[in-house]
Design an enzyme around this catalytic site. Structure first.
Site, PDB file in Angstrom:
ATOM      1  N   SER A 210     -13.455  -1.245 -11.678  1.00 59.69           N
ATOM      2  CA  SER A 210     -12.262  -0.673 -11.076  1.00 59.69           C
ATOM      3  C   SER A 210     -12.655   0.220  -9.923  1.00 59.69           C
ATOM      4  O   SER A 210     -13.549   1.057 -10.055  1.00 59.69           O
ATOM      5  CB  SER A 210     -11.483   0.136 -12.093  1.00 59.69           C
ATOM      6  OG  SER A 210     -10.670  -0.730 -12.812  1.00 59.69           O
TER       7      SER A 210
ATOM      8  N   ASP B  82      -2.722   0.569  -6.748  1.00 57.28           N
ATOM      9  CA  ASP B  82      -3.631   1.349  -7.597  1.00 57.28           C
ATOM     10  C   ASP B  82      -4.778   1.988  -6.812  1.00 57.28           C
ATOM     11  O   ASP B  82      -5.931   1.583  -6.937  1.00 57.28           O
ATOM     12  CB  ASP B  82      -4.166   0.413  -8.697  1.00 57.28           C
ATOM     13  CG  ASP B  82      -4.764   1.163  -9.870  1.00 57.28           C
ATOM     14  OD1 ASP B  82      -5.060   2.366  -9.720  1.00 57.28           O
ATOM     15  OD2 ASP B  82      -4.955   0.548 -10.921  1.00 57.28           O
TER      16      ASP B  82
ATOM     17  N   HIS C 219      -5.857   4.753 -11.193  1.00 52.24           N
ATOM     18  CA  HIS C 219      -6.148   4.982 -12.613  1.00 52.24           C
ATOM     19  C   HIS C 219      -7.530   5.588 -12.820  1.00 52.24           C
ATOM     20  O   HIS C 219      -7.809   6.130 -13.886  1.00 52.24           O
ATOM     21  CB  HIS C 219      -5.902   3.718 -13.462  1.00 52.24           C
ATOM     22  CG  HIS C 219      -6.962   2.670 -13.431  1.00 52.24           C
ATOM     23  ND1 HIS C 219      -6.897   1.544 -12.651  1.00 52.24           N
ATOM     24  CD2 HIS C 219      -8.112   2.551 -14.129  1.00 52.24           C
ATOM     25  CE1 HIS C 219      -7.953   0.787 -12.864  1.00 52.24           C
ATOM     26  NE2 HIS C 219      -8.715   1.372 -13.755  1.00 52.24           N
TER      27      HIS C 219
HETATM   28  N1  ARG Z   1      -6.410  -2.939 -17.007  1.00 49.50           N
HETATM   29  C1  ARG Z   1      -7.032  -2.054 -16.069  1.00 49.50           C
HETATM   30  C2  ARG Z   1      -8.407  -1.617 -16.615  1.00 49.50           C
HETATM   31  O1  ARG Z   1      -8.829  -2.103 -17.618  1.00 49.50           O
HETATM   32  C3  ARG Z   1      -6.157  -0.915 -15.697  1.00 49.50           C
HETATM   33  C4  ARG Z   1      -5.935   0.117 -16.755  1.00 49.50           C
HETATM   34  C5  ARG Z   1      -5.101   1.295 -16.369  1.00 49.50           C
HETATM   35  N2  ARG Z   1      -3.684   1.002 -16.325  1.00 49.50           N
HETATM   36  C6  ARG Z   1      -2.841   0.988 -17.387  1.00 49.50           C
HETATM   37  N3  ARG Z   1      -1.604   0.630 -17.194  1.00 49.50           N
HETATM   38  N4  ARG Z   1      -3.199   1.292 -18.617  1.00 49.50           N
HETATM   39  O2  ARG Z   1      -8.904  -0.544 -16.452  1.00 49.50           O
HETATM   40  N1  ASP Z   2      -9.271  -2.352 -15.103  1.00 45.37           N
HETATM   41  C1  ASP Z   2     -10.708  -2.430 -15.303  1.00 45.37           C
HETATM   42  C2  ASP Z   2     -11.418  -1.136 -14.912  1.00 45.37           C
HETATM   43  O1  ASP Z   2     -10.873  -0.074 -14.991  1.00 45.37           O
HETATM   44  C3  ASP Z   2     -11.279  -3.604 -14.593  1.00 45.37           C
HETATM   45  C4  ASP Z   2     -11.280  -4.815 -15.470  1.00 45.37           C
HETATM   46  O2  ASP Z   2     -11.462  -4.702 -16.689  1.00 45.37           O
HETATM   47  O3  ASP Z   2     -11.172  -5.896 -14.902  1.00 45.37           O
HETATM   48  O4  ASP Z   2     -12.598  -1.102 -14.658  1.00 45.37           O
END
Ligand code: ARG
Ligand code: ASP
Length: 711
Positions: free
Chosen positions: A646, A221, A84
């Site tokens: 991330s 990921d 991502h």
């Molecule tokens: N929750 C993770 C973060 O905050 C991954 C976000 C990307 N993935 C998604 N399905 N939107 O960045």
């Molecule tokens: N998914 C988040 C990021 O892209 C990490 C988190 O918020 O724990 O940095």
């Protein structure tokens, strides 16, 4: 309940040394934590983590772009980050003929690696406490404006000095602890960063937004890049003559596997946290801001999802937009639940009471009440701002119209229009714009605006339009029906002649009508009150440290870590499951078996590559199965992380790479405000699943030749 609160208060007063695993620590001060880290299992020293004299782990970690982390895993500049995080680059290289998002991408040689305009990675060269230099010339009699301009002047001078050698040097001065301390961070920034590989989205984004923020998780990921430098190993703009960068340090990879209880350590760039926020600030988030923002996004997501389900084209057009809207939407829901469950407001109020008691007769007397009063003054404006950004500013057509309107430049009464830029903007916009979604969203969010925003916070422009149209639906008919930007061929034919027409366009007028109100009636207040709040927080932060020291000596003071601000931090903890609810316990790791349990060709998010099904059927795991006979996929640990972490390396007791951080568990997303060691978990990809995917799905195991494996 009283008793539990008292225990937490005592722990808070006593500093947080006992609060296992909370904290995002400054690498240059890690010697203050190293004894605790070693006690918990770490086998290296502070100098191995951060050193200005020798290569250390920090030299293997990069800020990837401006919001993710990455790490070096070979002496030839090979870099690992999340799928991502590399999504934008992977998407840019994708077309119908080469759909790398769908099919994945693997360079089979250096020549096939793909350059990425605009992508940079930054290594932290050094960081230092520059508080004395930044406040040089400060006089307590100065006004806050004078102080701010002094800080700016002194930091500019420091930055100029620190970066004078050029060579990709970049520096920033950051306020820590609400401006009680200043640190300078000097980076070396590389701009030739090429895409090496990415798994198909059905692995890299497996589970999509359904599994996002959730455990158990099975998302692969990751993506891989390579940093290039000039012949002298210095940063250079893209050139065919560039060569792979030779890092001072890279991670060895441990494939030994992980076990519950193992020490883990995360090195990365957490973006933003507010751990010391006053109870009134939390109350606003919990009761007002998050619920309203969630409700507005629920409406938009329902509209997007419905249209996306009806058309393959629309599904692709809105995949990234939907993911963005959904990501925070889902996080806020977890955050509110977590804040409530932790009784955060009550706990903070108790703490503030104890603080106020102690503060009597000190310079901090009355401080917490003053902060509460400032929040009360701020809240109506915060609400107006939240509403403005989650409604008006989400109208795609208006944003596009405004960005086009900004391309008219008048100089000496001659109007010019940047056609090349206009074409670029139009290409990007129309490729992914589906009018019915935008229009329905407009109606949905503006209806809420009408209902929920107090009269005194509705702009005159808004009232005039509502007087004219009666309701948002009629307004939308006119706006989307007559705006020239709703008509692609008209928008693409614009010339300098059209300036007047563009400024009068209803989409531009919509944007401007609200913007004028916002900048004149709201922003000045939020700026003024926030400035006072910042000042009060500066005192409050210092006061909290003094309070802790008064109750617990130096240990109390040293338990404070600065809020995250996208600077390099260390978080440490251990691999551990958790119990999200009564009667439920989650174990800390997942395997390929779970992927197969979720596999469903009829559901887009769970439709895995056929190749993976075949591998599973034949148990063709090669060397990547663990003791249970399955391929490990993800694991969770107690490391304190946030957005920006991330792609961060997850490191074991020997400093070797065991995984790649990418998310947190939903029940623990309040950790940006309050950390619960029982519940807060970061989610990492097991490095063995990365290697498995490279070899078995990508067929790119030639990359293993440049990696170094521990043992
Ligand atoms: N929750 C993770 C973060 O905050 C991954 C976000 C990307 N993935 C998604 N399905 N939107 O960045
Ligand atoms: N998914 C988040 C990021 O892209 C990490 C988190 O918020 O724990 O940095």
């Amino acid at each position: 309940m009283k008793k539990r609160i008292m225990i937490i208060i005592l722990a808070l007063c006593a500093g947080m040394t006992a609060q296992a695993d909370e904290g995002m620590w400054l690498p240059s001060l890690i010697s203050q934590r190293i004894a605790d880290m070693q006690e918990k299992g770490f086998r290296l020293d502070a100098e191995d983590i951060y050193s200005i004299n020798q290569a250390s782990l920090k030299d293997a970690v990069v800020l990837f772009g401006r919001g993710c982390t990455g790490e070096l895993i070979s002496p030839e500049g090979l870099l690992l980050t999340n799928h991502h995080c590399g999504y934008g680059q992977i998407q840019k290289h994708s077309s119908v003929e080469h759909d790398y998002l769908k099919d994945g991408f693997w360079a089979m040689s250096r020549e096939e690696e793909l350059p990425n305009k605009g992508l940079t990675v930054s290594f932290l060269d050094r960081m230092e406490d520059v508080t004395d230099m930044i406040l040089k010339g400060y006089d307590p009699k100065m006004s806050e404006e004078e102080r701010a301009s002094l800080v700016k002047k002194n930091s500019d001078a420091l930055i100029t000095e620190a970066t004078k050698d050029g060579n990709g040097l970049r520096a920033t001065v950051e306020a820590l602890y609400y401006g009680n301390q200043y640190f300078m961070f000097v980076y070396r920034e590389f701009s030739d960063v090429r895409l090496v590989g990415a798994p198909p989205s059905s692995i890299g984004k497996f589970g999509g937004d359904t599994d996002n923020w959730m455990w158990p998780r099975h998302t692969g990921d990751f993506s891989m890049f390579r940093i290039y430098a000039d012949k002298d190993n210095n940063p250079a703009a893209y050139s065919e003559d560039n060569v792979p960068y030779r890092p001072k340090k890279f991670f060895r990879i441990s494939t030994r596997g992980v076990q519950e209880g193992d020490f883990t350590f995360i090195y990365g760039f957490p973006g933003s946290t507010r751990e010391y926020i006053h109870s009134e600030g939390v109350r606003y988030i919990e009761e007002v801001s998050d619920p309203h923002k969630i409700a507005l996004r629920t409406l938009r997501l329902e509209i997007m999802n419905r249209h996306q389900a009806q058309s393959q084209k629309v599904r692709i057009q809105y995949s990234s937009k939907n993911a963005n809207v959904s990501n925070a939407w889902k996080k806020w829901q977890g955050e509110v639940k977590g804040i409530k469950k932790m009784k955060t407001v009550a706990v903070k109020q108790e703490y503030e009471k104890a603080f106020a008691q102690w503060a009597k007769g000190t310079e901090y007397e009355g401080l917490t009440d003053r902060i509460a009063a400032l929040y009360n003054e701020l809240q109506p404006y915060s609400f107006a701002t939240d509403y403005y950004s989650e409604t008006v500013r989400t109208v795609e057509l208006a944003n596009f119209a405004m960005s086009m309107a900004r391309l008219f430049v008048t100089k000496d009464s001659v109007v010019t229009f940047d056609n090349a830029k206009a074409t670029e903007l139009a290409d990007a916009f129309y490729k992914d714009w589906y009018q019915p979604i935008d229009k329905e969203s407009f109606v949905a969010v503006m209806d809420e605006y009408e209902k929920n925003v107090p009269e005194e916070f509705k702009p005159a422009y808004y009232k005039e339009m509502m007087g004219k149209y009666g309701n948002a639906a009629a307004w939308a008919e006119d706006l989307f029906g007559t705006s020239l930007f709703a008509d692609e061929s008209r928008a693409r034919a614009l010339t300098a002649e059209d300036k007047a027409a563009v400024l009068a366009d209803p989409a531009v007028a919509f944007f401007n009508g609200f913007l004028k109100w916002y900048t004149s009636d709201v922003q000045p207040h939020t700026v003024r009150i926030n400035r006072e709040l910042d000042l009060a927080y500066r005192d409050y932060m210092r006061g909290r440290m003094d309070f802790a020291e008064a109750t617990d000596g130096t240990a109390g003071r040293e338990a404070f870590y600065p809020d995250a601000n996208l600077t390099l931090r260390v978080a440490y903890g251990h691999i551990k499951g958790y119990s999200p609810a009564d009667g439920v316990y989650y174990t800390p790791s997942s395997t390929i078996k779970g992927i197969m349990e979720k596999d469903n060709p009829d559901i887009f998010d769970y439709n895995i590559p056929q190749r993976l099904r075949d591998i599973y059927a034949e148990k063709d795991y090669g060397r990547w199965a663990d003791a249970s006979g399955e391929v490990p996929v993800c694991f969770i640990a107690t490391n304190h992380t946030t957005g920006g972490n991330s792609g961060s390396p997850v490191i074991n007791a020997d400093g070797d790479l065991i995984g790649l951080n990418f998310d947190r568990v939903w029940e623990g997303t309040m950790s940006d405000i309050v950390f619960d060691p029982e519940i807060c978990r970061n989610i990492a990809l097991d490095v063995r699943y990365v290697l498995f995917t490279i070899e078995k799905i990508g067929g790119a195991d030639y990359l293993f030749n440049e990696m170094v494996f521990a043992e």
